[in-house]
Write a protein that holds these residues in place. Structure first.
Motif, PDB file in Angstrom:
ATOM      1  N   GLN A   3       2.415   5.175   0.413  1.00  0.00           N
ATOM      2  CA  GLN A   3       1.842   4.152   1.290  1.00  0.00           C
ATOM      3  C   GLN A   3       1.950   2.766   0.673  1.00  0.00           C
ATOM      4  O   GLN A   3       2.238   1.787   1.358  1.00  0.00           O
ATOM      5  CB  GLN A   3       0.371   4.438   1.600  1.00  0.00           C
ATOM      6  CG  GLN A   3      -0.225   3.400   2.552  1.00  0.00           C
ATOM      7  CD  GLN A   3      -1.739   3.336   2.540  1.00  0.00           C
ATOM      8  OE1 GLN A   3      -2.391   4.011   1.745  1.00  0.00           O
ATOM      9  NE2 GLN A   3      -2.314   2.532   3.411  1.00  0.00           N
ATOM     10  N   MET A   4       1.712   2.682  -0.638  1.00  0.00           N
ATOM     11  CA  MET A   4       1.744   1.380  -1.302  1.00  0.00           C
ATOM     12  C   MET A   4       3.095   0.689  -1.121  1.00  0.00           C
ATOM     13  O   MET A   4       3.174  -0.531  -0.934  1.00  0.00           O
ATOM     14  CB  MET A   4       1.451   1.545  -2.793  1.00  0.00           C
ATOM     15  CG  MET A   4       0.042   1.994  -3.138  1.00  0.00           C
ATOM     16  SD  MET A   4      -1.247   0.830  -2.663  1.00  0.00           S
ATOM     17  CE  MET A   4      -1.915   1.684  -1.236  1.00  0.00           C
ATOM     18  N   GLN A   5       4.165   1.462  -1.139  1.00  0.00           N
ATOM     19  CA  GLN A   5       5.491   0.868  -1.005  1.00  0.00           C
ATOM     20  C   GLN A   5       5.724   0.319   0.398  1.00  0.00           C
ATOM     21  O   GLN A   5       6.301  -0.755   0.566  1.00  0.00           O
ATOM     22  CB  GLN A   5       6.555   1.908  -1.357  1.00  0.00           C
ATOM     23  CG  GLN A   5       6.545   2.276  -2.827  1.00  0.00           C
ATOM     24  CD  GLN A   5       7.458   3.448  -3.137  1.00  0.00           C
ATOM     25  OE1 GLN A   5       8.609   3.255  -3.506  1.00  0.00           O
ATOM     26  NE2 GLN A   5       6.953   4.661  -2.994  1.00  0.00           N
ATOM     27  N   ALA A   6       5.271   1.057   1.403  1.00  0.00           N
ATOM     28  CA  ALA A   6       5.419   0.566   2.771  1.00  0.00           C
ATOM     29  C   ALA A   6       4.564  -0.680   2.988  1.00  0.00           C
ATOM     30  O   ALA A   6       4.981  -1.610   3.694  1.00  0.00           O
ATOM     31  CB  ALA A   6       5.033   1.667   3.766  1.00  0.00           C
ATOM     32  N   GLU A   7       3.383  -0.701   2.376  1.00  0.00           N
ATOM     33  CA  GLU A   7       2.536  -1.885   2.477  1.00  0.00           C
ATOM     34  C   GLU A   7       3.204  -3.075   1.789  1.00  0.00           C
ATOM     35  O   GLU A   7       3.167  -4.201   2.285  1.00  0.00           O
ATOM     36  CB  GLU A   7       1.169  -1.605   1.854  1.00  0.00           C
ATOM     37  CG  GLU A   7       0.200  -2.762   1.921  1.00  0.00           C
ATOM     38  CD  GLU A   7      -0.139  -3.201   3.329  1.00  0.00           C
ATOM     39  OE1 GLU A   7      -0.296  -4.424   3.548  1.00  0.00           O
ATOM     40  OE2 GLU A   7      -0.245  -2.332   4.224  1.00  0.00           O
ATOM     41  N   LEU A   8       3.822  -2.826   0.649  1.00  0.00           N
ATOM     42  CA  LEU A   8       4.535  -3.890  -0.053  1.00  0.00           C
ATOM     43  C   LEU A   8       5.684  -4.416   0.802  1.00  0.00           C
ATOM     44  O   LEU A   8       5.936  -5.626   0.854  1.00  0.00           O
ATOM     45  CB  LEU A   8       5.061  -3.363  -1.393  1.00  0.00           C
ATOM     46  CG  LEU A   8       5.774  -4.360  -2.301  1.00  0.00           C
ATOM     47  CD1 LEU A   8       4.844  -5.502  -2.708  1.00  0.00           C
ATOM     48  CD2 LEU A   8       6.306  -3.648  -3.553  1.00  0.00           C
ATOM     49  N   LEU A   9       6.371  -3.503   1.497  1.00  0.00           N
ATOM     50  CA  LEU A   9       7.457  -3.905   2.391  1.00  0.00           C
ATOM     51  C   LEU A   9       6.927  -4.835   3.486  1.00  0.00           C
ATOM     52  O   LEU A   9       7.541  -5.865   3.797  1.00  0.00           O
ATOM     53  CB  LEU A   9       8.103  -2.664   3.010  1.00  0.00           C
ATOM     54  CG  LEU A   9       9.213  -2.920   4.040  1.00  0.00           C
ATOM     55  CD1 LEU A   9      10.409  -3.595   3.389  1.00  0.00           C
ATOM     56  CD2 LEU A   9       9.633  -1.607   4.704  1.00  0.00           C
TER      57      LEU A   9
ATOM     58  N   TRP B  12      -0.534  -3.505  -8.038  1.00  0.00           N
ATOM     59  CA  TRP B  12      -1.094  -2.773  -6.900  1.00  0.00           C
ATOM     60  C   TRP B  12      -2.475  -3.275  -6.517  1.00  0.00           C
ATOM     61  O   TRP B  12      -2.883  -3.141  -5.366  1.00  0.00           O
ATOM     62  CB  TRP B  12      -1.076  -1.281  -7.183  1.00  0.00           C
ATOM     63  CG  TRP B  12       0.319  -0.769  -7.360  1.00  0.00           C
ATOM     64  CD1 TRP B  12       0.873  -0.195  -8.460  1.00  0.00           C
ATOM     65  CD2 TRP B  12       1.380  -0.844  -6.396  1.00  0.00           C
ATOM     66  NE1 TRP B  12       2.194   0.098  -8.255  1.00  0.00           N
ATOM     67  CE2 TRP B  12       2.536  -0.285  -6.996  1.00  0.00           C
ATOM     68  CE3 TRP B  12       1.472  -1.335  -5.091  1.00  0.00           C
ATOM     69  CZ2 TRP B  12       3.750  -0.209  -6.326  1.00  0.00           C
ATOM     70  CZ3 TRP B  12       2.696  -1.250  -4.424  1.00  0.00           C
ATOM     71  CH2 TRP B  12       3.809  -0.692  -5.050  1.00  0.00           C
ATOM     72  N   ALA B  13      -3.181  -3.879  -7.446  1.00  0.00           N
ATOM     73  CA  ALA B  13      -4.461  -4.501  -7.105  1.00  0.00           C
ATOM     74  C   ALA B  13      -4.235  -5.588  -6.054  1.00  0.00           C
ATOM     75  O   ALA B  13      -4.998  -5.703  -5.079  1.00  0.00           O
ATOM     76  CB  ALA B  13      -5.126  -5.089  -8.343  1.00  0.00           C
ATOM     77  N   LYS B  14      -3.198  -6.382  -6.240  1.00  0.00           N
ATOM     78  CA  LYS B  14      -2.893  -7.457  -5.293  1.00  0.00           C
ATOM     79  C   LYS B  14      -2.468  -6.895  -3.942  1.00  0.00           C
ATOM     80  O   LYS B  14      -2.899  -7.380  -2.880  1.00  0.00           O
ATOM     81  CB  LYS B  14      -1.801  -8.365  -5.852  1.00  0.00           C
ATOM     82  CG  LYS B  14      -1.481  -9.564  -4.960  1.00  0.00           C
ATOM     83  CD  LYS B  14      -0.426 -10.447  -5.588  1.00  0.00           C
ATOM     84  CE  LYS B  14      -0.221 -11.737  -4.779  1.00  0.00           C
ATOM     85  NZ  LYS B  14       0.119 -11.474  -3.369  1.00  0.00           N
ATOM     86  N   VAL B  15      -1.613  -5.866  -3.961  1.00  0.00           N
ATOM     87  CA  VAL B  15      -1.152  -5.265  -2.708  1.00  0.00           C
ATOM     88  C   VAL B  15      -2.332  -4.690  -1.926  1.00  0.00           C
ATOM     89  O   VAL B  15      -2.454  -4.888  -0.704  1.00  0.00           O
ATOM     90  CB  VAL B  15      -0.102  -4.170  -2.984  1.00  0.00           C
ATOM     91  CG1 VAL B  15       0.207  -3.379  -1.721  1.00  0.00           C
ATOM     92  CG2 VAL B  15       1.177  -4.795  -3.547  1.00  0.00           C
ATOM     93  N   ILE B  16      -3.221  -3.991  -2.620  1.00  0.00           N
ATOM     94  CA  ILE B  16      -4.385  -3.378  -1.968  1.00  0.00           C
ATOM     95  C   ILE B  16      -5.329  -4.454  -1.433  1.00  0.00           C
ATOM     96  O   ILE B  16      -5.831  -4.353  -0.302  1.00  0.00           O
ATOM     97  CB  ILE B  16      -5.107  -2.451  -2.963  1.00  0.00           C
ATOM     98  CG1 ILE B  16      -4.237  -1.223  -3.247  1.00  0.00           C
ATOM     99  CG2 ILE B  16      -6.484  -2.040  -2.433  1.00  0.00           C
ATOM    100  CD1 ILE B  16      -4.683  -0.417  -4.446  1.00  0.00           C
ATOM    101  N   ARG B  17      -5.537  -5.477  -2.223  1.00  0.00           N
ATOM    102  CA  ARG B  17      -6.429  -6.570  -1.783  1.00  0.00           C
ATOM    103  C   ARG B  17      -5.830  -7.303  -0.593  1.00  0.00           C
ATOM    104  O   ARG B  17      -6.518  -7.524   0.415  1.00  0.00           O
ATOM    105  CB  ARG B  17      -6.663  -7.518  -2.942  1.00  0.00           C
ATOM    106  CG  ARG B  17      -7.616  -8.668  -2.623  1.00  0.00           C
ATOM    107  CD  ARG B  17      -7.882  -9.519  -3.847  1.00  0.00           C
ATOM    108  NE  ARG B  17      -6.672 -10.146  -4.381  1.00  0.00           N
ATOM    109  CZ  ARG B  17      -6.079  -9.787  -5.519  1.00  0.00           C
ATOM    110  NH1 ARG B  17      -6.569  -8.807  -6.264  1.00  0.00           N
ATOM    111  NH2 ARG B  17      -4.984 -10.424  -5.928  1.00  0.00           N
ATOM    112  N   ASP B  18      -4.575  -7.670  -0.682  1.00  0.00           N
ATOM    113  CA  ASP B  18      -3.943  -8.434   0.402  1.00  0.00           C
ATOM    114  C   ASP B  18      -3.813  -7.614   1.687  1.00  0.00           C
ATOM    115  O   ASP B  18      -3.868  -8.161   2.783  1.00  0.00           O
ATOM    116  CB  ASP B  18      -2.558  -8.939  -0.029  1.00  0.00           C
ATOM    117  CG  ASP B  18      -2.635 -10.001  -1.114  1.00  0.00           C
ATOM    118  OD1 ASP B  18      -3.760 -10.469  -1.417  1.00  0.00           O
ATOM    119  OD2 ASP B  18      -1.581 -10.352  -1.679  1.00  0.00           O
TER     120      ASP B  18
END
Length: 329
Positions: free
Chosen positions: A171-177, A317-323
């Motif tokens: 999921q983290m990768q798709a969110e980053l995308l 990943w902290a930034k990705v999760i927060r954003d």
């Protein structure tokens, strides 16, 4: 305290420090003294972390002239097992064989955990990394990352992607995308990577970031189309498939890592010996063959290198999760 007393006290402290430093190598040689070592895997039996851990434990035992047993403590995306090891005595007899999830993602996703993923452990060694492949079903119209991103922008919230669950590296990768491109997709979490991959194959969802070893046979069979790989370099098995960087996302390098940690305050001499012996185990032909089968690139390296990797990924990943305002189940 007069000058003479102060000088005498200073000499005693320095002498004690010298004894302690000199005892380090001796401690590492005396340990484990035939006492059993427990290698905790915070996931159920049968997964790649468990299979790899068991093979390493099997070879680590003879190298240390003792027995290394694997103890599965699954639950809460790996955090139950991590918490158990963080509470263990820092004597070198309890180790954690884990992944990026409990040590760099979960702390930012789940709020307060019963352990500190950085201060609560001594990094020992990086076992290896797993690249992922951005895949779509063979019947999907997307021929490259740009096509998928364009569709996600033109019809935000229409296309769906699968993952092995909320908060997973998939999921983290798709969110980053999404964050890097402005495209918007629907997340469909599954209870594990396998059912997520099955529905991607069946085209109930449009795409997913899948572990290379799991996706590769389907790509080679023509049932999935690989749009890009998340590693820094192209995969030898898919030389024609570009990296995410080559596809236009310059800062998109994601690799799931496996690593070994010990409880905080485990003596440095023991950590160094564990590092050296596990490094030997990683060169065993049976371990390298297994890693190839699982799609894992063996790494090794120093405790300091693992510490740097963990801190960098934790911040990322902290930034990705927060954003993304991502929440755990």
């Amino acid at each position: 305290m007069n000058a003479h007393d102060f000088s005498a006290t200073r000499r005693r402290l320095l002498a004690a420090l010298g004894v302690a430093l000199a005892a380090g190598p001796a401690l590492a040689q005396e340990w484990p003294g035939g006492k059993t070592i427990t290698y905790v895997v915070p996931y159920p039996p049968g997964g790649s972390t468990d299979v790899l851990g068991r093979n390493i434990a099997q070879r680590l035992g003879p190298l240390l002239a003792t027995t290394v047993i694997v103890d599965n403590k699954p639950g809460a995306t790996g955090t139950i097992g991590a918490a158990f090891v963080a509470r263990a005595q820092p004597d070198g007899y309890t180790l954690l064989g884990t992944t990026i999830g409990p040590q760099a993602i979960a702390p930012h996703l789940m709020g307060k955990l019963p352990y500190d993923p950085i201060a609560g452990f001594e990094p020992v060694i990086t076992i290896g990394t797993i690249p992922h492949i951005l895949v779509v079903g063979a019947g999907q119209p997307f021929q490259g990352v740009a096509d998928l991103v364009a569709a996600g922008k033109a019809q935000p919230g229409k296309l769906a992607y699968a993952s092995g669950g909320n908060g997973t590296i998939l999921q983290m990768q798709a969110e980053l995308l999404q964050q890097q491109t402005g495209a918007r997709f629907i997340h469909v979490p599954y209870k594990g990577d396998t059912p997520a991959l099955q529905d991607t194959l069946g085209e109930q969802v449009q795409f997913m970031f899948a572990p290379a070893a799991a996706a590769l046979p389907h790509v080679q069979a023509g049932k999935l189309r690989a749009l890009a790989v998340t590693s820094a370099r192209r995969l030898p098995a898919l030389p024609q498939v570009p990296t995410m960087g080559e596809a236009g996302l310059k800062d998109f390098v994601v690799e799931q890592w496996h690593a070994v940690f010990a409880p905080a305050r485990t003596p440095a001499a023991i950590v160094q010996r564990l590092n050296a012996e596990i490094a030997k185990a990683l060169k065993d032909p049976a371990v390298t063959a297994l890693a190839d089968k699982l799609g894992i690139t063996l790494v090794g390296g120093t405790p300091g290198q693992l510490a740097a990797l963990q801190k960098a990924d934790s911040a990322k990943w902290a930034k990705v999760i927060r954003d993304g305002n991502i929440k755990a189940d």
